[in-house]
Structure formats: C-alpha cells, structure tokens
Design a protein around this motif. Sequence first.
Motif, short mmCIF file in Angstrom:
data_model
loop_
_atom_site.label_atom_id
_atom_site.label_comp_id
_atom_site.label_asym_id
_atom_site.label_seq_id
_atom_site.Cartn_x
_atom_site.Cartn_y
_atom_site.Cartn_z
N ARG A 237 0.85 -1.19 0.00
CA ARG A 237 0.00 0.00 0.00
C ARG A 237 0.89 1.23 0.00
NH1 ARG A 237 -4.54 -2.66 1.71
NH2 ARG A 237 -5.95 -0.92 2.10
N TYR B 209 0.96 5.19 0.36
CA TYR B 209 0.23 6.39 0.77
C TYR B 209 1.06 7.62 0.45
CZ TYR B 209 -3.28 3.72 3.28
OH TYR B 209 -4.30 2.88 3.58
N GLU C 166 0.00 14.16 3.73
CA GLU C 166 -0.93 15.26 3.49
C GLU C 166 -0.26 16.36 2.65
OE1 GLU C 166 -3.86 15.76 6.95
OE2 GLU C 166 -2.77 17.65 6.84
N LYS D 189 -9.73 21.24 3.14
CA LYS D 189 -10.03 20.85 4.53
C LYS D 189 -10.86 19.56 4.55
CE LYS D 189 -12.43 22.71 8.58
NZ LYS D 189 -13.23 23.84 9.07
N MET D 190 -11.86 19.49 3.67
CA MET D 190 -12.67 18.27 3.65
C MET D 190 -11.95 17.14 2.90
SD MET D 190 -16.75 17.67 2.98
CE MET D 190 -17.42 16.05 3.52
N LEU E 126 -10.05 14.84 5.01
CA LEU E 126 -10.77 13.81 5.77
C LEU E 126 -10.76 12.47 5.03
CD1 LEU E 126 -13.90 15.80 7.00
CD2 LEU E 126 -11.86 15.20 8.30
N MET E 127 -10.43 12.49 3.76
CA MET E 127 -10.56 11.25 2.98
C MET E 127 -9.42 10.98 2.01
SD MET E 127 -13.50 12.99 0.66
CE MET E 127 -13.30 13.29 -1.07
N PRO F 256 -4.99 11.68 0.98
CA PRO F 256 -4.87 10.91 -0.25
C PRO F 256 -5.40 9.49 -0.04
CG PRO F 256 -2.76 11.91 0.37
CD PRO F 256 -3.66 12.04 1.53
N GLY G 10 -12.77 3.79 -1.92
CA GLY G 10 -13.94 3.40 -1.12
C GLY G 10 -13.87 3.71 0.36
N ASN G 11 -12.76 4.32 0.81
CA ASN G 11 -12.56 4.54 2.25
C ASN G 11 -13.10 5.86 2.77
OD1 ASN G 11 -11.32 2.15 2.75
ND2 ASN G 11 -9.23 2.95 2.70
N ASN G 12 -14.27 6.25 2.33
CA ASN G 12 -14.89 7.43 2.94
C ASN G 12 -16.36 7.10 3.11
OD1 ASN G 12 -16.55 8.50 0.61
ND2 ASN G 12 -14.52 8.45 -0.33
N ARG H 194 -4.10 12.67 9.00
CA ARG H 194 -4.05 11.21 8.98
C ARG H 194 -2.59 10.79 9.05
NH1 ARG H 194 -9.19 10.57 7.03
NH2 ARG H 194 -9.20 8.35 6.58
N ASN I 64 -11.47 0.03 7.68
CA ASN I 64 -11.11 0.02 6.25
C ASN I 64 -10.69 -1.36 5.73
OD1 ASN I 64 -11.60 2.64 5.78
ND2 ASN I 64 -9.47 3.32 5.91
N ALA J 234 -16.83 12.80 8.19
CA ALA J 234 -17.08 12.12 6.91
C ALA J 234 -16.77 10.62 6.97
CB ALA J 234 -16.31 12.79 5.77
N LEU J 235 -17.07 10.01 8.09
CA LEU J 235 -17.02 8.55 8.21
C LEU J 235 -18.30 8.12 8.92
CD1 LEU J 235 -13.39 7.62 9.34
CD2 LEU J 235 -14.49 7.07 7.17
#
Lengths: 455, 455
Positions: free
Chosen positions: A9, A11, A14, A76-77, A80-81, A83, A108-110, B9, B109, B382-383
């Motif tokens: 994985r 990542y 931010e 900002k939003m 929350l989801m 990268p 799909g992780n939001n 995150r 997740n 948002a979760l």
Amino acid sequence: MSKKKVPGRIYLTEDQLPKAWYNMQADMPNPVAPPLNPSTHKPASGADFEAIFPKDLIEQEMTLERYIDIPDEVMKMYKLMRPSPLIRAYCLEEALGTPAHIYYKYEGNNASGSHKLNSAVPQAYYNKIAGIKKLTTETGAGQWGTALSIACGFYDMACEVYMVRVSYDQKPYRRVIMETYGGSVIPSPSPSTESGRRILREHPDSRGSLAIAIAEAVEVAAGRSDTNYALGSVLNHVLLHQTIIGLEAQKQFEIADEYPDIVIGCCGGGSNLGGIAFPFMRDKIVNHQDIRIIGVEPAACPSLTKGKLAYDFGDASGFTPLMKMYTLGHDFVPSGIHAGGLRYHGCSPIISKLHEDGLMEATSVSQSEVFAAAKLFAKHEALLPAPESSHAIAVAIQEALKCKETGEEKVILFNLSGNGYLDLAAYDNYNHGKIVDAEYTDEMLAEGLKTVPEL
Amino acid sequence: MSKKKVPGRIYLTEDQLPKAWYNMQADMPNPVAPPLNPSTHKPASGADFEAIFPKDLIEQEMTLERYIDIPDEVMKMYKLMRPSPLIRAYCLEEALGTPAHIYYKYEGNNASGSHKLNSAVPQAYYNKIAGIKKLTTETGAGQWGTALSIACGFYDMACEVYMVRVSYDQKPYRRVIMETYGGSVIPSPSPSTESGRRILREHPDSRGSLAIAIAEAVEVAAGRSDTNYALGSVLNHVLLHQTIIGLEAQKQFEIADEYPDIVIGCCGGGSNLGGIAFPFMRDKIVNHQDIRIIGVEPAACPSLTKGKLAYDFGDASGFTPLMKMYTLGHDFVPSGIHAGGLRYHGCSPIISKLHEDGLMEATSVSQSEVFAAAKLFAKHEALLPAPESSHAIAVAIQEALKCKETGEEKVILFNLSGNGYLDLAAYDNYNHGKIVDAEYTDEMLAEGLKTVPEL
C-alpha cells in the motif's frame, strides 16, 4: 521494469496532496464540441447554465486553463478522505499466476463509499459561497446522492436527492445513509415534478433512469433562486474534480518507481474513468507515453461501444443543453442491472471526443463476468468492491491473464472507485444464481437512437 | 504539548508494521486467575482446550512471554489491511470548540468492516497449519463472523457461523457478506445443536445471545476432529492479536510527537478495548505513565460497571471452562440493542483483573447518547461509525467537552473499531425516533446473577 520491492500500500503524506485539479481540455488535440442551447441549437453560453450552476463551476466547465487551484475549504474536507492509497494487488497476482503488476487506486474509504465525494465537496463549496442554500441532484447507485448529502451536511446546506426507482427499491440502506447525513430522498420518477408526472402517465411502473432523475432535479433547481443543481458525472467540471485520483496515482507510481502500461476505469457518465485516466492521458498526448487507456461499460448499457456519436440531451425531458457524446438515446432505459451507477444513456463529452480521436479503447462486460471478478478479487484482496468498480476489475484480470500467456510484466492500473457494502443485495442474487445477463439488442439500439434529436 | 502541526491522517509504512503482538499478561501486577475445568472446578490445563483449539493458540492463551512474533503468512494478510490510520479529528474538535486533541485509530477500512479481522487471520492460520479444515464460531453484530469468513476464505478453509437471531434479523446484509466469502450462516438458537434445541424448548421466541451462539459453535467443534472453534473476543489470545492496534498507535503518536492522556474503547468481550489499550497499559504499569484508560459499555449490558466479579461460564450452556470475570450471569439475555457486538454477559479475564486492580475505569452510555454521538461524528469527520465504536465516541466527546470547560489541551485517543455501513437499519430507527433506551434494572441483575455457579 523496476526490480525494487514495492510495498503493498502506497500512501502519500498530506503535504503531497495535489494542490490543483488537472483540466483535460487544456491538452486535447481537438477541442470538445460546445454544448448547444436546447431551444436555439446555438452554442450555449455561460448564461444558459446560470439558473442551475454557480459562476465558479460554469467557469470550470468552459475554461482551457490547465490547472485549477483547489480552495483551502475544499482541501479541509479532502483531508478527511485523501490521499487514497495506491495498492499493489500482490495476492490477486499470485492467485492468477500472472507476471503482470496489478495496482488499484482505492476510493472506497470514505463515508460515501466511492470517488463521488471528490466532486461533491467542491460542488457544495462553490454553491455555498455563491449563497445557495439547497442542492438538488439525481442518484443511480446511490453513491453520488450519498456523497452530495455528506458534502452538504459538512457545509450546512440542504440536499434533495431524486433516486432512480430501481436503486431505491434494491438499496434501502442508501436512503438511510443519505438521511443520516441530512439529505432527503425521493424515488424517481416522482409525482412531485412535471418531468416525473409525464413519465408516470406513460409508464406507471417505470423503474426510472438517471436521465429521468436528472430531469426532475434540474426542473426543481431551475424553478427556485436559492436552489441549484449538482451533477455527479458527465460534465467537464465533474471530471476535473475527479482528476485528483489520477494526480495522486502519478505521485504514488513515482514512489513505486513504476509507470502503468494500461489504465482501466469503468465508464458510465465517465467521472470514474476520467478521474483516474486524464493525468495519464496528458502523458500520452504531450509526452507520447506508450499507454493504453480502457473504459469498461456494462454490456446492457454500451454507449461508447455501441452508441452513436451525436448531440443529445443529458436528461430524459430535454431540459439540459445538448452535448455531443456517444449516446444510446436520452429516452433509453437500461435493464435493472446491479451497477446502477453505470445505467446512463450517454458519456462525458471529453471522453467521447478522446475516444473519437482514437486515444482510448472501450469494451463491455456482462453482469456475471463482473460478479465473478468481484468475488475473486474480494477473496484475495480482503476488500469488497462495488459492482461498478468490478467492471474495471474484470478487464484488469483479462489483461493480467493475457500477460500470463505472453509472459509480459505489464503494469496494470485500475480504479477501485467504491466499496460494495451497500450492494450486498446484488451479491446475494449472484451467490444464489439469480443474476441475469441482460441482452442489448440491435432493436434496442435502433429504438433508443430514435430519440436522438435531428439538428 | 507539541505545538507542531500534526497531519490529519498518520500512516505507517509497511516496514513500520509491528513484527510481534504484545502480551499484557507479562506485565500485570497481579496474574489473571486461571480458567477452571467446568466439571472438576480445578484449574484447566492445555488439554482441556485441545478439543476445540490448536496447540499454538492454547500456548498463546497461557504464556507469560511479553512479545509473540507474527508469522510471515499472517503478515501477508495483515498487509492487505494494515497499518490502519491514526486520525486527528480536527473537524470534530472545531465543531465541539474544544482545546482537546482528539485522535482515533480507524479499523473500519477492510472488508470485515472492523478490527475483528486482526484476530480472525491468525486464528485461521494457526488452525490451518494444525490440519484443521473447518472453523465454527458465533457472531453478534456480524463483524466477527464476517472477519472469520474472510480469513477462512483467504486460507481456503470452511467456516460455519452461528449468528445471534436478533442480529440475523436486523442485518440481512451481514449474512450475505459472510456467504460471499464462503461462510455458511445459521441463526442461533438453532435446531441443529443440543444447546440450541434446549433454548428453543424453553424460549421458542428466543432472540438469542452471544452466549447461546457460542454454546452451539463449541458443541459442533467439540464433536468433530477436523473442526475447531474460534472465538472473537474475551480470551487472552484474541486480545493478544488485537494489540497490533495499540502498538501501531504508539508508533503513530511518536510521529505526531504527542502522547494520549486518555485512551477509550468500547467494551463487550473486551477485544476492542484491550487491542487499543494494552500497549498503553504497559506504559502505565512499567513506566508509571500518567494515563487514563476507559472502557465504555452499553447501559443495557453493563458487566464491568454493574456485574459481579466471579467465576462464570463463557457460554450459555456451561460447556466452556469457567473464567473469573465481571459477569451479569451466563444466562443473561440483554435487550435487542443495536450494538450487537457488545451484547455479552461477561468480559475478558485480563480486563476484569486490570479493572479489579484499579488500573482502568469503566462507564456506560445509553443507546440514544451513542447514536447522537455517532451522527455528530459522521457529519464532521465524513465517516460512518459502527454503533459499537460509537460508545467510545460518546465518551471521547464527553471528555473533550470537559476540556472545553477547564481549558485543558488533553490528548484523547479512541478506537474507531468499525464502520456502520451494515448498521444502517439501526441508524434508520434512530433517524425516525425509534431507538428505545433499554433499562437495566436491579431485578435483571439479581436474576442474571442467580446463574453464576457457586464454587
């Protein structure tokens, strides 16, 4: 080919989040045909959209600027989801016995469960700063309606969702999640709009379609000054927002020290495919990168593979501007397949143009191929994919198996655009042998194309 | 307090994944009381477990070694889902107006939707290498049964899940996801076991309980040599596997340059709380770290807060060894609350001992408090949280609001152990005012405790 061991994985931090969206229109060898005013059939101006869209989004729809900055409040939003991870499907590769390197970008992780939130957030935000209090929209699978409900909830706006009847019935949990985020959900066709009443008069048992739901939502928005409309796919600004997926993927491939030979996305309206593919399409056009880009459609709704390239309406009632796109006819109502997000008669004008110009491929797969691929993926990758996304999985597996035959170590990327938690009724049908592979016949094509307007 | 800007995150790289689980038993000031043979009431030996567990897991249940290496084959599947993110809830903090720093570890997740996969994977693996072909288990909320189905699917083993009737009825999608991964699902109490038939004779309309479902699954496993049983919580080896959560969180807090003042987990059998808290509990015991650890129970099933510390059975039929734990009585059937994963009469013997020794706190919250917290969290972060995990959210919010009063910048960590996609029926009830706060009365306690055996 890199010999470095790539982590499963990848990542981004931010800080590495892209700061701007990429606009495909800046680099297309031939421009997109302009939308036409539905009454005059003359090229539409910004003013034609002002009843339903805010100024910023109209500008994004039209502009040829290459990069559009992502506003801080949107970022900002996004944080929350995003990268989202780029994942190397080592276990799937092993199960297939392929030398190919299979990667997927997992969106799909939001809470919306899909990539749709990528455009819902900026659409809600630009409407909010334009003083709009409420957004209307349509939803097919329910993913877009969920995304817009969540974005509107975050920015304290109201949200009214016209949900295609067949999805409303198949997916009760989708209604609940939208309501949980403050959205109100109306099955479409509904008796509350003129468009809905027209359909119900002719087809009282209509299962609905995205085009009908769009007509209802647009009608409501056009009639109220504090209300606008938001579309989850097809339009240029929607695909613009979705390029965050491909832009992130490019940075992640740099970390992996690889580059995809093939990029695959399922394709209904096109936001999924455009989102992952456009930044790579730029490499193909500008840098002559050798890369195949493949859109995957349901065999039951094959606009790119069997439709006609023509000006057609985006909705079933002829409210929207005419767009030049591959279309099955705006009155075409596809079978009740379980990939509700792909049941749309047309396709993004940008993607249509790129396909016309031979820059990408399109293919279609049947429902049973889709669910077989979904279950194989689920078993080996410990994720449950959405039926829409599983169209891309099916073709990624096909390509990986070709590599097994040829021995080629191709790098395959697909967009796993959503999870399948709220599609378990569809999995239940498949598990119990109740999936029907809907036929798409020449008669259906001819019938649908009758509704494409003569200009 | 760190003044550095912490990203929203925090991920670890694959290389940073902990290589061993942490065994709380190595550092407890007072040992856990040994389990007793259910017939002789003498301390149970490894042999007492051999009919249902493989040797490796029995050793993990008993050992005092501090760290247990994670096998490569387990790590292979862990890499499909781990490391999980540590997330700073900036938007929730802003909505609450609190100076507290709220962090959550998000375990939702993966395809099982919860932390349960952390123990399902090694349990399936150790049984596989012991030659076992099939695992039986119980499931309440459905999360554990889903996790075990996924793990068994990955290792090509069969899986038979006895699902508490009330959850089976409330959550049809849970059955489907287990079937999609190859599990077979039987509502409990069922007519297919002696334990099930006994309950059905006395209570034909029984809604079931985890204790009844455990009795059924254990009965089946004990009767077949190629079949073992797997438990999703309570036992020492299960909590051992879950410590991967807290171990990762510690590394992530190093990156954030912070350290939690309060660690919160919901508590049913205890795997959720133990998983996040034990590595921090070690810091508290060994390094005298000033840290509060809080277990949160449903008010309708308050074993830690209102139960009795006593030897009791883990199941409803008295098959299992007796364990010393806080219990409401093994025949206690809690109300049909929507946090199915917390409807258990007892609590992990390790957590019970730590609580007895004053090393942690316990509190309880009502259903309506839980869903109010869940929706507030969902809107701002948002979760969509699972109802079980939302018990922890409710108390994290309480603590954050205390900080608002005092002005303290406390660092609060909670375990967001699962997502709520398959709990939308419960959200629907809450959205429409249909959640009932089940009363837990002294009479219920007295009635339940009658079934605790006299030794």
